[in-house]
Design a protein around this motif. Structure first.
Motif, PDB file in Angstrom:
ATOM      1  N   ARG A 160       0.821  -1.216   0.000  1.00  0.00           N
ATOM      2  CA  ARG A 160       0.000   0.000   0.000  1.00  0.00           C
ATOM      3  C   ARG A 160       0.853   1.263   0.000  1.00  0.00           C
ATOM      4  NH1 ARG A 160      -3.517  -3.207   3.197  1.00  0.00           N
ATOM      5  NH2 ARG A 160      -2.549  -2.525   5.137  1.00  0.00           N
ATOM      6  N   LYS A 161       2.077   1.135   0.503  1.00  0.00           N
ATOM      7  CA  LYS A 161       3.006   2.271   0.569  1.00  0.00           C
ATOM      8  C   LYS A 161       3.955   2.325  -0.623  1.00  0.00           C
ATOM      9  CE  LYS A 161       1.857   3.838   4.660  1.00  0.00           C
ATOM     10  NZ  LYS A 161       1.431   5.184   4.909  1.00  0.00           N
ATOM     11  N   GLY A 162       3.855   1.355  -1.546  1.00  0.00           N
ATOM     12  CA  GLY A 162       4.731   1.344  -2.710  1.00  0.00           C
ATOM     13  C   GLY A 162       6.074   0.689  -2.447  1.00  0.00           C
ATOM     14  N   ILE A 163       6.103  -0.155  -1.421  1.00  0.00           N
ATOM     15  CA  ILE A 163       7.325  -0.845  -1.018  1.00  0.00           C
ATOM     16  C   ILE A 163       7.013  -2.339  -0.928  1.00  0.00           C
ATOM     17  CG2 ILE A 163       8.981  -1.112   0.884  1.00  0.00           C
ATOM     18  CD1 ILE A 163       8.341   1.822   1.581  1.00  0.00           C
ATOM     19  N   ALA A 164       8.024  -3.167  -1.187  1.00  0.00           N
ATOM     20  CA  ALA A 164       7.825  -4.606  -1.047  1.00  0.00           C
ATOM     21  C   ALA A 164       9.141  -5.265  -0.684  1.00  0.00           C
ATOM     22  CB  ALA A 164       7.265  -5.201  -2.333  1.00  0.00           C
ATOM     23  N   TYR A 165       9.052  -6.546  -0.373  1.00  0.00           N
ATOM     24  CA  TYR A 165      10.249  -7.336  -0.087  1.00  0.00           C
ATOM     25  C   TYR A 165      10.167  -8.639  -0.861  1.00  0.00           C
ATOM     26  CZ  TYR A 165       6.920  -9.047   3.422  1.00  0.00           C
ATOM     27  OH  TYR A 165       5.800  -9.515   4.063  1.00  0.00           O
ATOM     28  N   HIS A 166      11.338  -9.234  -1.109  1.00  0.00           N
ATOM     29  CA  HIS A 166      11.433 -10.427  -1.940  1.00  0.00           C
ATOM     30  C   HIS A 166      12.520 -11.317  -1.357  1.00  0.00           C
ATOM     31  CE1 HIS A 166      12.429 -12.857  -5.493  1.00  0.00           C
ATOM     32  NE2 HIS A 166      11.343 -12.411  -6.072  1.00  0.00           N
ATOM     33  N   HIS A 167      12.182 -12.556  -1.057  1.00  0.00           N
ATOM     34  CA  HIS A 167      13.167 -13.502  -0.545  1.00  0.00           C
ATOM     35  C   HIS A 167      12.710 -14.918  -0.849  1.00  0.00           C
ATOM     36  CE1 HIS A 167      10.531 -14.381   2.894  1.00  0.00           C
ATOM     37  NE2 HIS A 167      10.355 -13.068   2.986  1.00  0.00           N
ATOM     38  N   CYS A 172      13.074  -4.320  -1.263  1.00  0.00           N
ATOM     39  CA  CYS A 172      14.123  -4.875  -0.399  1.00  0.00           C
ATOM     40  C   CYS A 172      14.202  -6.366  -0.691  1.00  0.00           C
ATOM     41  CB  CYS A 172      13.779  -4.645   1.069  1.00  0.00           C
ATOM     42  SG  CYS A 172      13.601  -2.893   1.493  1.00  0.00           S
ATOM     43  N   ALA A 173      15.395  -6.836  -1.023  1.00  0.00           N
ATOM     44  CA  ALA A 173      15.510  -8.225  -1.455  1.00  0.00           C
ATOM     45  C   ALA A 173      16.792  -8.873  -0.969  1.00  0.00           C
ATOM     46  CB  ALA A 173      15.460  -8.287  -2.980  1.00  0.00           C
ATOM     47  N   THR A 174      16.744 -10.167  -0.892  1.00  0.00           N
ATOM     48  CA  THR A 174      17.944 -10.950  -0.628  1.00  0.00           C
ATOM     49  C   THR A 174      18.612 -11.233  -1.963  1.00  0.00           C
ATOM     50  OG1 THR A 174      16.719 -13.016  -0.798  1.00  0.00           O
ATOM     51  CG2 THR A 174      16.868 -12.016   1.389  1.00  0.00           C
ATOM     52  N   SER A 175      19.659 -12.004  -1.932  1.00  0.00           N
ATOM     53  CA  SER A 175      20.377 -12.309  -3.170  1.00  0.00           C
ATOM     54  C   SER A 175      19.570 -13.179  -4.124  1.00  0.00           C
ATOM     55  CB  SER A 175      21.711 -12.984  -2.849  1.00  0.00           C
ATOM     56  OG  SER A 175      21.492 -14.166  -2.128  1.00  0.00           O
ATOM     57  N   LEU A 202      27.852 -10.968  -6.470  1.00  0.00           N
ATOM     58  CA  LEU A 202      27.755  -9.518  -6.229  1.00  0.00           C
ATOM     59  C   LEU A 202      27.632  -8.747  -7.537  1.00  0.00           C
ATOM     60  CD1 LEU A 202      30.348  -9.077  -3.362  1.00  0.00           C
ATOM     61  CD2 LEU A 202      27.861  -8.802  -3.195  1.00  0.00           C
ATOM     62  N   LEU A 203      28.423  -9.114  -8.534  1.00  0.00           N
ATOM     63  CA  LEU A 203      28.329  -8.444  -9.835  1.00  0.00           C
ATOM     64  C   LEU A 203      26.986  -8.666 -10.492  1.00  0.00           C
ATOM     65  CD1 LEU A 203      31.913  -9.114 -11.243  1.00  0.00           C
ATOM     66  CD2 LEU A 203      30.937  -6.914 -10.546  1.00  0.00           C
ATOM     67  N   GLN A 204      26.446  -9.876 -10.338  1.00  0.00           N
ATOM     68  CA  GLN A 204      25.108 -10.176 -10.870  1.00  0.00           C
ATOM     69  C   GLN A 204      24.059  -9.294 -10.201  1.00  0.00           C
ATOM     70  OE1 GLN A 204      24.329 -11.906 -13.422  1.00  0.00           O
ATOM     71  NE2 GLN A 204      22.161 -12.290 -13.216  1.00  0.00           N
TER      72      GLN A 204
END
Length: 117
Positions: free
Chosen positions: A38-45, A69-72, A108-110
């Motif tokens: 609802r705030k335009g933010i999400a997370y992915h893991h 916000c995401a993990t690798s 990291l480069l990916q």
């Protein structure tokens, strides 16, 4: 809580399509993800429910998510081009017995390579 802090400091959130964000949030399975969307933010893991993961990917790729916000996991085949990638740390917890280990340079480069695609 993260959503509240980010919306205070990021001025472009006013440009987001609140109607689309509400539609995405209704489809999320957890209250936490609903509040973020609802705030335009999400997370992915990797532990995210498969349907929620697809929902977040769709919302981000359509431009409705301003901050993800995401993990690798994003570096491992998920094609979500971004404007800017910030890496918080260069180590990851690899389980009991292994503890925290450095993320290899290729990964990291990916991750960094997502910016500008």
């Amino acid at each position: 809580q993260l959503a509240e802090e980010l919306t205070k400091s990021y001025s472009n959130f006013s440009r987001l399509d609140t109607s689309a964000l509400m539609n995405f949030s209704y489809k999320a399975s957890t209250a936490s993800l609903q509040g973020c969307l609802r705030k335009g933010i999400a997370y992915h893991h990797a532990g995210l429910d498969a349907d929620d993961r697809k929902l977040v990917e769709e919302a981000f790729s359509s431009g409705n998510i301003a901050c993800l916000c995401a993990t690798s996991t994003l570096a491992m085949g998920v094609n979500l081009p971004s404007h800017l990638v910030i890496i918080k740390g260069t180590s990851a917890y690899r389980g009991a017995g292994n503890g925290h280990q450095d993320i290899d340079a290729v990964t990291l480069l990916q991750m960094i390579g997502r910016a500008g695609r």
